[in-house]
Design a protein around this motif. Sequence first.
Motif, PDB file in Angstrom:
ATOM      1  N   ASP A 166       0.825  -1.200   0.000  1.00 27.95           N
ATOM      2  CA  ASP A 166       0.000   0.000   0.000  1.00 27.95           C
ATOM      3  C   ASP A 166       0.867   1.261   0.000  1.00 27.95           C
ATOM      4  O   ASP A 166       0.539   2.259  -0.659  1.00 27.95           O
ATOM      5  CB  ASP A 166      -0.933   0.013   1.210  1.00 27.95           C
ATOM      6  N   GLU A 167       1.987   1.197   0.710  1.00 28.09           N
ATOM      7  CA  GLU A 167       2.900   2.348   0.744  1.00 28.09           C
ATOM      8  C   GLU A 167       3.472   2.621  -0.647  1.00 28.09           C
ATOM      9  O   GLU A 167       3.544   3.773  -1.092  1.00 28.09           O
ATOM     10  CB  GLU A 167       4.044   2.082   1.732  1.00 28.09           C
ATOM     11  N   LEU A 168       3.895   1.578  -1.346  1.00 22.54           N
ATOM     12  CA  LEU A 168       4.437   1.755  -2.688  1.00 22.54           C
ATOM     13  C   LEU A 168       3.386   2.307  -3.642  1.00 22.54           C
ATOM     14  O   LEU A 168       3.690   3.122  -4.522  1.00 22.54           O
ATOM     15  CB  LEU A 168       4.985   0.422  -3.217  1.00 22.54           C
ATOM     16  N   ALA A 169       2.141   1.874  -3.476  1.00 24.27           N
ATOM     17  CA  ALA A 169       1.061   2.404  -4.309  1.00 24.27           C
ATOM     18  C   ALA A 169       0.866   3.894  -4.051  1.00 24.27           C
ATOM     19  O   ALA A 169       0.686   4.682  -4.994  1.00 24.27           O
ATOM     20  CB  ALA A 169      -0.230   1.637  -4.040  1.00 24.27           C
ATOM     21  N   ARG A 170       0.914   4.296  -2.779  1.00 22.80           N
ATOM     22  CA  ARG A 170       0.753   5.715  -2.445  1.00 22.80           C
ATOM     23  C   ARG A 170       1.897   6.555  -3.001  1.00 22.80           C
ATOM     24  O   ARG A 170       1.697   7.691  -3.419  1.00 22.80           O
ATOM     25  CB  ARG A 170       0.674   5.897  -0.924  1.00 22.80           C
ATOM     26  N   ARG A 171       3.099   5.982  -3.019  1.00 23.18           N
ATOM     27  CA  ARG A 171       4.272   6.694  -3.505  1.00 23.18           C
ATOM     28  C   ARG A 171       4.368   6.703  -5.022  1.00 23.18           C
ATOM     29  O   ARG A 171       5.255   7.348  -5.581  1.00 23.18           O
ATOM     30  CB  ARG A 171       5.536   6.063  -2.919  1.00 23.18           C
ATOM     31  N   ALA A 198       6.279  -2.103  -6.743  1.00 25.42           N
ATOM     32  CA  ALA A 198       5.101  -2.726  -6.136  1.00 25.42           C
ATOM     33  C   ALA A 198       4.766  -4.042  -6.826  1.00 25.42           C
ATOM     34  O   ALA A 198       4.436  -5.042  -6.173  1.00 25.42           O
ATOM     35  CB  ALA A 198       3.911  -1.779  -6.210  1.00 25.42           C
ATOM     36  N   TRP A 199       4.859  -4.066  -8.155  1.00 19.95           N
ATOM     37  CA  TRP A 199       4.550  -5.299  -8.893  1.00 19.95           C
ATOM     38  C   TRP A 199       5.532  -6.397  -8.519  1.00 19.95           C
ATOM     39  O   TRP A 199       5.136  -7.541  -8.258  1.00 19.95           O
ATOM     40  CB  TRP A 199       4.604  -5.050 -10.397  1.00 19.95           C
ATOM     41  N   PHE A 200       6.821  -6.052  -8.479  1.00 20.38           N
ATOM     42  CA  PHE A 200       7.830  -7.064  -8.142  1.00 20.38           C
ATOM     43  C   PHE A 200       7.672  -7.532  -6.701  1.00 20.38           C
ATOM     44  O   PHE A 200       7.817  -8.727  -6.411  1.00 20.38           O
ATOM     45  CB  PHE A 200       9.234  -6.511  -8.375  1.00 20.38           C
ATOM     46  N   LEU A 201       7.364  -6.615  -5.776  1.00 20.26           N
ATOM     47  CA  LEU A 201       7.183  -7.021  -4.376  1.00 20.26           C
ATOM     48  C   LEU A 201       5.960  -7.912  -4.236  1.00 20.26           C
ATOM     49  O   LEU A 201       5.986  -8.900  -3.487  1.00 20.26           O
ATOM     50  CB  LEU A 201       7.048  -5.788  -3.487  1.00 20.26           C
TER      51      LEU A 201
END
Length: 235
Positions: free
Chosen positions: A118-123, A129-132
């Motif tokens: 969710d943090e990566l999406a906000r940033r 995010a896809w790789f994580l």
Amino acid sequence: MRLLRRGVITVRSGLPVPDERAVLRALRVPHATRITDIEERGVREAIRLALDRALGMASFEGVFRTAEALEIREDEVVTCGAPPGLLRSSALAKRFAGAREVAFLAVTLGERWDEALDELARRGEPAEAWFLDALGTFFVDRASRVVEARIASDLARAGLARSARYRPGYVGYPIEAQGALCQFVEASRIGVTANEAMSLWPRKSVTTVVAFVPREDGGALENEGDPVVTGSKSS
């Protein structure tokens, strides 16, 4: 034998660091064996960032229990103590033919994976995010197999070997079984729940059922591999 006490057992552990080739296969980059093989700099950096973050969260919790297989019907595996219909599936009955014991388990990487995604999406970091997200799916599957190996080690003393695994949502095994499976293994002990759509929360969680059969040759059977997944995902 402790395992055959039939109660729910909780497992907490870290995960071994995977090699880069396994990581890249999980990320659908099969042509490379090392991250440095990837030509695109941005892709390399996003993978390294995601992998570093994943390795910092590479631990899991799991719960499992086993049940004696009483009868293998044409469309159902009947086990001692399990809720009626939990293993109702002709595909499952065929795959679990000859089973003496069935293991039920739920495993999760925990809420921090949801928070990180969710943090990566906000940033606004879609690549990382896809790789994580893909690494989370890979790691939770590895965690499930660690728990399976623990169960297999205990059941080996009873002359049983692991023969097959299946998950709600796989072909012929309705995703709706996920809720009953979570209740049977008391998945709430590790914070895992199934919503109305039978998706699991936290997102990086899985449920699995595993068949164990008599070892005719004194050794473990070859793993059959995972079947095709259709419909809703469990991770």
